[in-house]
Design a protein around this motif. Structure first.
Motif, PDB file in Angstrom:
ATOM      1  N   LEU A 210     -10.743 -35.955  22.618  1.00  0.00           N
ATOM      2  CA  LEU A 210     -11.675 -36.424  21.595  1.00  0.00           C
ATOM      3  C   LEU A 210     -12.076 -37.869  21.829  1.00  0.00           C
ATOM      4  N   SER A 211     -11.155 -38.682  22.331  1.00  0.00           N
ATOM      5  CA  SER A 211     -11.473 -40.081  22.629  1.00  0.00           C
ATOM      6  C   SER A 211     -12.503 -40.178  23.741  1.00  0.00           C
ATOM      7  N   ARG A 212     -12.313 -39.379  24.808  1.00  0.00           N
ATOM      8  CA  ARG A 212     -13.300 -39.376  25.895  1.00  0.00           C
ATOM      9  C   ARG A 212     -14.642 -38.832  25.429  1.00  0.00           C
ATOM     10  N   LEU A 213     -14.608 -37.825  24.561  1.00  0.00           N
ATOM     11  CA  LEU A 213     -15.845 -37.248  24.048  1.00  0.00           C
ATOM     12  C   LEU A 213     -16.608 -38.260  23.215  1.00  0.00           C
ATOM     13  N   CYS A 214     -15.914 -39.001  22.364  1.00  0.00           N
ATOM     14  CA  CYS A 214     -16.568 -40.039  21.549  1.00  0.00           C
ATOM     15  C   CYS A 214     -17.136 -41.147  22.427  1.00  0.00           C
TER      16      CYS A 214
END
Length: 222
Positions: A210-214
């Motif tokens: 989720l961090s990479r996606l954001c």
């Protein structure tokens, strides 16, 4: 004015990028520790499974007394005294005696007469006696214990027992060392540890994703 506004926007972006880098730097050690914790929990659960497999599960699988029934006590008598040895110090052993209690039962009102033993350990230690007490110096105390057990069996008449359905083993057991509930509870804790460790690693991986996606979404917006 345009240059001033552009410079301000550039500074804001630099500050934002620095904040993101600080956040990522702060999260990285925490994520590593969480993954190590999850791997440690999984490894410990595997070790517990191995120990249980060579102890409780093996004894449970090798036991032939799998069927539970009702035994009617037909006879409960003390036949003779049996010698046993107890420790009296370093490299010191002395002889004591305990009475051998023999109990005969009828399994499930079938007319099949069988000798009753306390559990698998008692059966392995003595196929003749119902119970083998811990050897001690005071033989009178062991004698009183055996007589008390005999009186209780005579008073109850009917007791739950375990027998071999294939009838290859003539002896029946009063209790099993490891029954279904014992095996279930022994496997419960390593299973919970394994599940908890796997969930920790999955949550960390999900947080990283989720961090990479954001971050990718933020790059697309800019």
């Amino acid at each position: 004015m345009f240059f001033v506004a552009g410079a301000r926007n550039t500074k804001f972006r630099e500050v934002d990028i620095l904040d993101k880098k600080k956040t990522v730097t702060a999260l990285k050690p925490g994520e590593d520790r969480a993954i190590l914790l999850g791997l440690g929990m999984i490894l410990s659960s595997v070790m517990m499974y191995f120990v249980l497999g060579i102890t409780i599960l093996r004894s449970y699988a090798d036991s032939v007394w799998t069927e539970e029934g009702v035994c009617i006590v037909l006879n409960s008598t003390v036949t003779a005294d049996v010698n046993c040895s107890y420790s009296c110090g370093s490299d010191c052993w002395r002889i004591s005696r305990y009475p051998c209690l023999q109990v005969y039962v009828s399994v499930n009102n079938t007319g099949r007469v069988s000798r009753l033993s306390h559990n698998e350990e008692t059966h392995d230690a003595s196929s003749e006696c119902f119970y083998v007490p811990r050897c001690q110096k005071d033989s009178t105390a062991m004698h009183a214990m055996i007589l008390n057990i005999s009186e209780r069996l005579k008073a109850n008449q009917q007791v739950p027992c375990y027998y071999d359905p294939s009838e290859q083993q003539e002896m029946t057991l009063l209790i099993r060392l490891y029954d279904h509930s014992t095996v279930f509870h022994s496997l419960l804790w390593p299973s919970c540890t394994l599940t908890g460790g796997a969930l920790i690693i999955m949550m960390v991986k999900l947080t990283q994703y989720l961090s990479r996606l954001c971050e990718e979404i933020g790059k697309l917006k800019t």
